[in-house]
Design a protein around this motif. Structure first.
Motif, PDB file in Angstrom:
ATOM      1  N   LEU A 128       0.741  -1.078  -0.041  1.00  0.00           N
ATOM      2  CA  LEU A 128       0.019   0.046  -0.027  1.00  0.00           C
ATOM      3  C   LEU A 128       0.666   1.343  -0.037  1.00  0.00           C
ATOM      4  N   VAL A 129       2.168   1.262   0.223  1.00  0.00           N
ATOM      5  CA  VAL A 129       2.969   2.379   0.335  1.00  0.00           C
ATOM      6  C   VAL A 129       4.359   2.459  -0.527  1.00  0.00           C
ATOM      7  N   SER A 130       4.841   1.234  -1.030  1.00  0.00           N
ATOM      8  CA  SER A 130       5.677   1.523  -1.872  1.00  0.00           C
ATOM      9  C   SER A 130       5.330   1.805  -3.262  1.00  0.00           C
ATOM     10  N   THR A 131       4.376   1.269  -3.894  1.00  0.00           N
ATOM     11  CA  THR A 131       4.003   1.502  -5.273  1.00  0.00           C
ATOM     12  C   THR A 131       3.625   3.025  -5.137  1.00  0.00           C
ATOM     13  N   ALA A 132       2.974   3.590  -3.956  1.00  0.00           N
ATOM     14  CA  ALA A 132       2.577   5.015  -4.206  1.00  0.00           C
ATOM     15  C   ALA A 132       3.787   5.973  -3.926  1.00  0.00           C
ATOM     16  N   SER A 133       4.827   5.784  -3.156  1.00  0.00           N
ATOM     17  CA  SER A 133       5.818   6.287  -3.269  1.00  0.00           C
ATOM     18  C   SER A 133       6.823   6.430  -4.408  1.00  0.00           C
ATOM     19  N   ILE A 134       6.652   5.448  -5.178  1.00  0.00           N
ATOM     20  CA  ILE A 134       7.459   5.379  -6.454  1.00  0.00           C
ATOM     21  C   ILE A 134       6.708   6.277  -7.418  1.00  0.00           C
ATOM     22  N   LEU A 135       5.281   6.183  -7.470  1.00  0.00           N
ATOM     23  CA  LEU A 135       4.486   6.950  -8.361  1.00  0.00           C
ATOM     24  C   LEU A 135       4.284   8.238  -8.294  1.00  0.00           C
ATOM     25  N   VAL A 136       4.415   8.869  -7.006  1.00  0.00           N
ATOM     26  CA  VAL A 136       4.553  10.041  -6.386  1.00  0.00           C
ATOM     27  C   VAL A 136       5.608  10.701  -6.763  1.00  0.00           C
ATOM     28  N   GLY A 149       3.613  23.536 -13.409  1.00  0.00           N
ATOM     29  CA  GLY A 149       3.396  22.273 -12.930  1.00  0.00           C
ATOM     30  C   GLY A 149       2.409  21.683 -12.990  1.00  0.00           C
ATOM     31  N   LEU A 150       2.122  20.419 -12.532  1.00  0.00           N
ATOM     32  CA  LEU A 150       0.699  19.596 -12.477  1.00  0.00           C
ATOM     33  C   LEU A 150       0.472  19.149 -11.137  1.00  0.00           C
ATOM     34  N   PRO A 151      -0.951  19.000 -10.873  1.00  0.00           N
ATOM     35  CA  PRO A 151      -1.157  18.504  -9.440  1.00  0.00           C
ATOM     36  C   PRO A 151      -0.660  17.031  -9.376  1.00  0.00           C
ATOM     37  N   VAL A 152       0.448  16.718  -8.431  1.00  0.00           N
ATOM     38  CA  VAL A 152       1.226  15.520  -8.489  1.00  0.00           C
ATOM     39  C   VAL A 152       0.431  14.439  -7.885  1.00  0.00           C
ATOM     40  N   GLY A 153      -0.412  14.535  -6.979  1.00  0.00           N
ATOM     41  CA  GLY A 153      -1.245  13.579  -6.396  1.00  0.00           C
ATOM     42  C   GLY A 153      -2.030  12.974  -7.162  1.00  0.00           C
ATOM     43  N   TRP A 154      -2.656  13.809  -8.105  1.00  0.00           N
ATOM     44  CA  TRP A 154      -3.740  13.468  -9.246  1.00  0.00           C
ATOM     45  C   TRP A 154      -2.965  12.830 -10.352  1.00  0.00           C
ATOM     46  N   LEU A 155      -1.916  13.223 -10.547  1.00  0.00           N
ATOM     47  CA  LEU A 155      -1.195  12.632 -11.608  1.00  0.00           C
ATOM     48  C   LEU A 155      -0.604  11.375 -11.505  1.00  0.00           C
ATOM     49  N   ALA A 156      -0.305  11.007  -9.899  1.00  0.00           N
ATOM     50  CA  ALA A 156       0.243   9.870  -9.515  1.00  0.00           C
ATOM     51  C   ALA A 156      -0.905   8.781  -9.369  1.00  0.00           C
ATOM     52  N   GLY A 158      -3.510   8.714 -11.207  1.00  0.00           N
ATOM     53  CA  GLY A 158      -3.524   8.365 -13.126  1.00  0.00           C
ATOM     54  C   GLY A 158      -2.718   7.295 -13.502  1.00  0.00           C
ATOM     55  N   MET A 159      -1.290   7.553 -12.760  1.00  0.00           N
ATOM     56  CA  MET A 159      -0.472   6.535 -13.083  1.00  0.00           C
ATOM     57  C   MET A 159      -0.809   4.983 -12.492  1.00  0.00           C
ATOM     58  N   MET A 160      -1.170   5.118 -11.326  1.00  0.00           N
ATOM     59  CA  MET A 160      -1.661   4.024 -10.574  1.00  0.00           C
ATOM     60  C   MET A 160      -2.820   3.357 -11.377  1.00  0.00           C
ATOM     61  N   ALA A 161      -3.829   4.026 -11.682  1.00  0.00           N
ATOM     62  CA  ALA A 161      -4.643   3.335 -12.709  1.00  0.00           C
ATOM     63  C   ALA A 161      -4.111   2.845 -13.903  1.00  0.00           C
ATOM     64  N   LEU A 162      -3.203   3.323 -14.516  1.00  0.00           N
ATOM     65  CA  LEU A 162      -2.771   2.845 -15.737  1.00  0.00           C
ATOM     66  C   LEU A 162      -1.901   1.410 -15.394  1.00  0.00           C
ATOM     67  N   VAL A 163      -0.911   1.548 -14.283  1.00  0.00           N
ATOM     68  CA  VAL A 163      -0.327   0.420 -13.893  1.00  0.00           C
ATOM     69  C   VAL A 163      -1.254  -0.867 -13.542  1.00  0.00           C
ATOM     70  N   GLY A 374      -3.848   4.443  -4.416  1.00  0.00           N
ATOM     71  CA  GLY A 374      -4.622   5.853  -4.903  1.00  0.00           C
ATOM     72  C   GLY A 374      -4.560   6.770  -3.808  1.00  0.00           C
ATOM     73  N   LEU A 375      -5.232   6.232  -2.824  1.00  0.00           N
ATOM     74  CA  LEU A 375      -5.412   7.540  -1.670  1.00  0.00           C
ATOM     75  C   LEU A 375      -4.143   7.826  -1.050  1.00  0.00           C
ATOM     76  N   LEU A 376      -2.978   7.013  -0.970  1.00  0.00           N
ATOM     77  CA  LEU A 376      -1.664   7.508  -0.529  1.00  0.00           C
ATOM     78  C   LEU A 376      -1.115   8.743  -1.510  1.00  0.00           C
ATOM     79  N   CYS A 377      -1.561   8.364  -2.696  1.00  0.00           N
ATOM     80  CA  CYS A 377      -0.701   9.142  -3.977  1.00  0.00           C
ATOM     81  C   CYS A 377      -1.585  10.538  -3.458  1.00  0.00           C
ATOM     82  N   VAL A 378      -2.634  10.629  -3.326  1.00  0.00           N
ATOM     83  CA  VAL A 378      -3.331  12.023  -3.178  1.00  0.00           C
ATOM     84  C   VAL A 378      -3.189  12.766  -1.993  1.00  0.00           C
TER      85      VAL A 378
END
Length: 480
Positions: A128-136, A149-156, A158-163, A374-378
């Motif tokens: 729950l934390v390692s993938t979030a840290s990588i994608l953030v 810039g872009l909203p980092v949390g929401w971009l991360a 989106g990456m998590m959804a693609l993963v 996804g929650l941690l990304c945001v």
């Protein structure tokens, strides 16, 4: 045909695992992971993608540099020695117990169900934390390339959804995707390393005279700061154990997996240590680099110029996405194995203990990872994710290293499919190194991680009589 019982020839009790209560014919026809769907190169590609030398260096270098200054080089060297010792522990013990559970299965079989339960709990949290840290981190680099810039949390997110979308299909195509991106990211880190070596700053001697900036002035690196940077370095090397989590889907997994573990670890240590030496030698102004949110981006601008740095950063972001994909693939399989072995409570066991009949992958695990990460990304910070994740990973290392010692002692005279050289040096180096490194970590992270482990241990001890004595793959899952 897969072995369905322990080495003494007994069979798994009928009430082990979330399949308890079903008729034998129902248990035997339940779909498992797809057998022999990954070749040796596919397994190795996923392993190196999980480590991702590019991701690792750019993700943790800043944290290590702020702690140890130019002594970050020695922190990575020490971490590399520990990682190689750990890789040999994983390889030998993993060859004895090939399973999608990997580290969890090793600890369960060697130290018993309570220790195995603690390991499965730590992996549940790590996923729950390692993938979030990588994608953030990946999203942070992508955001830096866009004016304003872009909203980092929401971009991360989106990456998590693609993963997740890539993960839920069959494993073979996902392995090819990971391998293709791996080639690109290795090119990125090797080019950066070569250019940084060519732009070494005058007066910087990270190997012979490491220094750290404190209160605006440079001074010698203390032992505490140096050892504190070892855990981030271990986090950077983490992932070489990933071949073990595909043991039930790999061809010849009793040898393919362990060999891939060692090859991936050696490759990661060599590439990452060289990159850290080159980058640290090119830092120049240590005070500015330490204050920069991304010291390696700072170095990249110095040695490559703005345009070259942007290309490099884009490659780093791609590498981090690849690492998130590889991490996702492994964690879901650990959840599946723990549920299948009856190590997760009823609702969780029923949820995680199934694979998709079509793709034969643990889709429910991927959906859980999407929701949690996804929650941690945001809503979480990158630094908190990295430090806490590193401590939990090192606790797992300690359990696996002790398990490797126990396995060799109990099986004196037996020859495992993979036998580590220089016994007993690798597990002893790993245990001592891990304990010393943990002693220098943030007390808050230590209390949180060990507190979670203690709660898990108490919970599993309370229901010990209901747990399976041994963790093992089912007959239809394709284990060798």
């Amino acid at each position: 045909m897969a072995r369905t019982g322990p080495s003494d020839g007994t069979r798994r009790p009928a009430d082990d695992g979330p399949a308890a209560g079903r008729r034998p014919e129902e248990r035997s026809t339940a779909p498992g992971l797809r057998r022999a769907s990954l070749g040796p190169l596919g397994v190795l590609a996923i392993a190196v993608s999980a480590i991702s030398p590019t991701t690792s260096v750019f993700l943790v270098y800043g944290s290590a540099l702020r702690s140890a200054g130019t002594g970050v080089v020695w922190a990575f060297v020490i971490g590399g020695v520990i990682a190689l010792g750990m890789a040999l522990c994983y390889a030998e013990a993993g060859s004895l117990f090939p399973s999608a559970g990997g580290a969890y299965t090793i600890v369960h079989r060697a130290l018993g169900p309570v220790a195995g339960g603690v390991t499965s709990t730590l992996f549940l949290l790590l996923g729950l934390v390692s993938t979030a840290s990588i994608l953030v981190a990946s999203a942070t680099y992508v955001s830096s390339l866009v004016p304003g810039g872009l909203p980092v949390g929401w971009l991360a997110l989106g990456m998590m959804a693609l993963v997740t979308a890539v993960s839920v299909g069959r494993i073979s195509p996902a392995g090819w995707v990971a391998g293709g991106m791996l080639v690109l990211e290795l090119a990125v880190v090797l080019v950066f390393t070569a250019v940084a070596f060519g732009h070494a700053a005058h007066g910087v001697h990270p190997i012979t005279h490491p220094v750290v900036v404190s209160h605006g002035a440079a001074g010698p690196v203390g032992a505490a700061g140096l050892l504190a940077a070892v855990v981030p370095a271990l986090f950077a090397f983490n992932g070489y154990d990933w071949p073990l989590y595909f043991a039930e889907e790999a061809k010849g997994s009793r040898r393919t997996g362990p060999r891939a573990v060692v090859v991936a670890a050696v490759l990661a240590v060599v590439v990452e240590v060289l990159a850290v030496i080159a980058a640290t030698g090119a830092v120049g102004d240590l005070g500015r680099a330490t204050a920069d949110p991304s010291p390696l981006a700072f170095v990249a601008h110095q040695v490559l110029g703005p345009a070259g740095a942007d290309v490099l950063i884009a490659g780093v972001a791609l590498a981090m996405f690849d690492t998130g994909l590889a991490a996702n693939l492994g964690y879901a399989r650990v959840y599946y194995a723990a549920a299948r072995d009856g190590m997760l409570p009823g609702p969780l066991g029923r949820f995680f203990g199934r694979v998709s009949p079509r793709s034969r992958v643990p889709v429910r695990g991927f959906l859980f990872l999407l929701a949690g990460n996804g929650l941690l990304c945001v809503f979480s910070s990158l630094d908190d994710l990295i430090t806490f994740t590193g401590v939990m990973i090192v606790i797992v290392y300690l359990l696996v290293a002790v398990s490797a010692l126990v396995c060799r002692v109990r099986r004196r005279g037996a020859r495992p499919p993979f036998r580590m050289p220089w016994w007993p040096l690798p597990p002893l180096v790993a245990v001592v190194g891990v304990v010393v490194a943990l002693s220098r970590q943030d007390p808050r992270d230590l209390l949180t991680a060990f507190g979670l482990a203690a709660v898990a241990a108490a919970g599993y001890a309370a229901v010990r009589h209901r747990l399976p004595a041994r963790a093992r793959p089912r007959e239809d899952d394709g284990a060798p």
